[in-house]
Design a protein around this motif. Structure first.
Motif, PDB file in Angstrom:
ATOM      1  N   PHE A   1      37.864 -11.614  10.763  1.00 43.65           N
ATOM      2  CA  PHE A   1      37.166 -11.712   9.482  1.00 43.65           C
ATOM      3  C   PHE A   1      35.668 -11.419   9.605  1.00 43.65           C
ATOM      4  N   SER A   2      35.327 -10.403  10.376  1.00 45.49           N
ATOM      5  CA  SER A   2      33.912 -10.063  10.528  1.00 45.49           C
ATOM      6  C   SER A   2      33.689  -8.596  10.177  1.00 45.49           C
ATOM      7  N   VAL A   3      32.465  -8.337   9.733  1.00 46.99           N
ATOM      8  CA  VAL A   3      32.077  -6.978   9.383  1.00 46.99           C
ATOM      9  C   VAL A   3      30.631  -6.776   9.807  1.00 46.99           C
ATOM     10  N   THR A   4      30.354  -5.607  10.344  1.00 50.73           N
ATOM     11  CA  THR A   4      28.999  -5.256  10.750  1.00 50.73           C
ATOM     12  C   THR A   4      28.490  -4.212   9.762  1.00 50.73           C
ATOM     13  N   VAL A   5      27.364  -4.537   9.129  1.00 49.21           N
ATOM     14  CA  VAL A   5      26.810  -3.656   8.100  1.00 49.21           C
ATOM     15  C   VAL A   5      25.338  -3.387   8.375  1.00 49.21           C
ATOM     16  N   GLU A   6      24.838  -2.277   7.815  1.00 51.03           N
ATOM     17  CA  GLU A   6      23.410  -2.018   7.820  1.00 51.03           C
ATOM     18  C   GLU A   6      22.781  -2.862   6.708  1.00 51.03           C
ATOM     19  N   PRO A   7      21.458  -3.075   6.753  1.00 53.34           N
ATOM     20  CA  PRO A   7      20.828  -3.997   5.812  1.00 53.34           C
ATOM     21  C   PRO A   7      20.855  -3.583   4.343  1.00 53.34           C
ATOM     22  N   GLY A   8      21.124  -2.323   4.052  1.00 55.28           N
ATOM     23  CA  GLY A   8      21.147  -1.884   2.663  1.00 55.28           C
ATOM     24  C   GLY A   8      22.488  -2.042   1.970  1.00 55.28           C
ATOM     25  N   VAL A   9      23.485  -2.557   2.670  1.00 57.64           N
ATOM     26  CA  VAL A   9      24.804  -2.746   2.063  1.00 57.64           C
ATOM     27  C   VAL A   9      24.744  -3.920   1.096  1.00 57.64           C
ATOM     28  N   THR A  10      25.126  -3.668  -0.143  1.00 56.19           N
ATOM     29  CA  THR A  10      25.151  -4.729  -1.150  1.00 56.19           C
ATOM     30  C   THR A  10      26.494  -5.445  -1.115  1.00 56.19           C
ATOM     31  N   ARG A  11      26.509  -6.618  -1.707  1.00 55.80           N
ATOM     32  CA  ARG A  11      27.744  -7.383  -1.796  1.00 55.80           C
ATOM     33  C   ARG A  11      28.801  -6.592  -2.563  1.00 55.80           C
ATOM     34  N   LYS A  12      28.402  -5.922  -3.629  1.00 47.16           N
ATOM     35  CA  LYS A  12      29.360  -5.145  -4.429  1.00 47.16           C
ATOM     36  C   LYS A  12      29.939  -3.983  -3.621  1.00 47.16           C
ATOM     37  N   ALA A  13      29.098  -3.296  -2.860  1.00 48.48           N
ATOM     38  CA  ALA A  13      29.581  -2.188  -2.039  1.00 48.48           C
ATOM     39  C   ALA A  13      30.529  -2.690  -0.952  1.00 48.48           C
ATOM     40  N   LEU A  14      30.187  -3.826  -0.363  1.00 49.42           N
ATOM     41  CA  LEU A  14      31.064  -4.392   0.667  1.00 49.42           C
ATOM     42  C   LEU A  14      32.410  -4.775   0.073  1.00 49.42           C
ATOM     43  N   ASN A  15      32.399  -5.411  -1.072  1.00 47.56           N
ATOM     44  CA  ASN A  15      33.666  -5.807  -1.692  1.00 47.56           C
ATOM     45  C   ASN A  15      34.502  -4.597  -2.089  1.00 47.56           C
TER      46      ASN A  15
ATOM     47  N   ASP B   1       0.821  -1.210   0.000  1.00 48.63           N
ATOM     48  CA  ASP B   1       0.000   0.000   0.000  1.00 48.63           C
ATOM     49  C   ASP B   1       0.854   1.259   0.000  1.00 48.63           C
ATOM     50  N   VAL B   2       2.032   1.142   0.591  1.00 50.55           N
ATOM     51  CA  VAL B   2       2.950   2.277   0.692  1.00 50.55           C
ATOM     52  C   VAL B   2       4.376   1.746   0.790  1.00 50.55           C
ATOM     53  N   VAL B   3       5.331   2.533   0.288  1.00 55.26           N
ATOM     54  CA  VAL B   3       6.758   2.202   0.398  1.00 55.26           C
ATOM     55  C   VAL B   3       7.415   3.296   1.231  1.00 55.26           C
ATOM     56  N   VAL B   4       8.202   2.883   2.215  1.00 58.43           N
ATOM     57  CA  VAL B   4       8.944   3.835   3.044  1.00 58.43           C
ATOM     58  C   VAL B   4      10.431   3.492   2.983  1.00 58.43           C
ATOM     59  N   TRP B   5      11.267   4.509   3.118  1.00 60.80           N
ATOM     60  CA  TRP B   5      12.720   4.352   3.112  1.00 60.80           C
ATOM     61  C   TRP B   5      13.281   4.839   4.441  1.00 60.80           C
ATOM     62  N   PRO B   6      13.281   3.997   5.476  1.00 58.70           N
ATOM     63  CA  PRO B   6      13.898   4.422   6.732  1.00 58.70           C
ATOM     64  C   PRO B   6      15.403   4.553   6.538  1.00 58.70           C
ATOM     65  N   GLN B   7      16.001   5.427   7.345  1.00 57.88           N
ATOM     66  CA  GLN B   7      17.433   5.668   7.207  1.00 57.88           C
ATOM     67  C   GLN B   7      18.209   5.452   8.499  1.00 57.88           C
ATOM     68  N   ALA B   8      17.501   4.990   9.521  1.00 63.47           N
ATOM     69  CA  ALA B   8      18.150   4.735  10.806  1.00 63.47           C
ATOM     70  C   ALA B   8      17.369   3.652  11.545  1.00 63.47           C
ATOM     71  N   VAL B   9      18.057   2.954  12.426  1.00 59.40           N
ATOM     72  CA  VAL B   9      17.436   1.874  13.197  1.00 59.40           C
ATOM     73  C   VAL B   9      16.218   2.379  13.963  1.00 59.40           C
TER      74      VAL B   9
ATOM     75  N   CYS C   1       5.899  -1.501   2.762  1.00 60.81           N
ATOM     76  CA  CYS C   1       7.188  -2.036   2.316  1.00 60.81           C
ATOM     77  C   CYS C   1       8.288  -1.169   2.912  1.00 60.81           C
ATOM     78  N   PHE C   2       9.209  -1.804   3.641  1.00 58.12           N
ATOM     79  CA  PHE C   2      10.369  -1.124   4.200  1.00 58.12           C
ATOM     80  C   PHE C   2      11.528  -1.319   3.231  1.00 58.12           C
ATOM     81  N   ASP C   3      11.822  -0.319   2.398  1.00 54.25           N
ATOM     82  CA  ASP C   3      12.966  -0.390   1.490  1.00 54.25           C
ATOM     83  C   ASP C   3      14.186   0.052   2.285  1.00 54.25           C
ATOM     84  N   LEU C   4      15.086  -0.875   2.545  1.00 51.21           N
ATOM     85  CA  LEU C   4      16.224  -0.624   3.428  1.00 51.21           C
ATOM     86  C   LEU C   4      17.483  -0.188   2.680  1.00 51.21           C
ATOM     87  N   SER C   5      17.343   0.132   1.395  1.00 53.22           N
ATOM     88  CA  SER C   5      18.517   0.448   0.576  1.00 53.22           C
ATOM     89  C   SER C   5      19.268   1.690   1.030  1.00 53.22           C
ATOM     90  N   ARG C   6      18.623   2.595   1.717  1.00 55.73           N
ATOM     91  CA  ARG C   6      19.299   3.815   2.175  1.00 55.73           C
ATOM     92  C   ARG C   6      20.045   3.622   3.493  1.00 55.73           C
TER      93      ARG C   6
END
Length: 123
Positions: free
Chosen positions: A91-105, A28-36, A74-79
């Protein structure tokens, strides 16, 4: 506000399907939250109002998990794309949910580490 919330048909349809064979079922609606904190507030509001919540990453899934078959938000977490912590020692990394594999690499470039396709993270 407007840059972080949309009810536009095209946006809702974009977020109502993935790469699966399932037909589009837009929210019904899409939102882009930017913080936890924003995610927490939105989730609490949806819970109180008994409105379905549908998380959205990149839309490349094959299971139909982004289809909002009962409508909802819909919670679009890309931001939320910050890389919070990298520990080369364990060998660990802490990321927010919008981090892509390409951005991490890209972030890992030069460290000798990389995050391959098909790796499942736990956190």
């Amino acid at each position: 506000g407007a840059p972080n919330v949309s009810t536009a048909t095209a946006v809702r349809e974009q977020h109502g399907h993935d790469e699966s064979m399932h037909p589009c079922a837009p929210p019904d609606v899409v939102v882009w939250p930017q913080a936890v904190g924003q995610v927490q507030e939105l989730a609490a509001l949806c819970h109180r109002c008994r409105v379905p919540m549908v998380p959205f990453g990149t839309g490349t899934g094959l299971e139909g998990g982004v289809n909002a078959v009962q409508g909802g938000v819909c919670f679009d977490l890309s931001r939320m794309d910050a890389i919070a912590e990298l520990s080369l020692e364990d060998f660990s990394v802490t990321v927010e949910p919008g981090v892509t594999r390409k951005a991490l690499n890209k972030h890992l470039r030069g460290t000798g580490l990389w995050f391959p396709v098909g790796t499942v993270g736990h956190g």
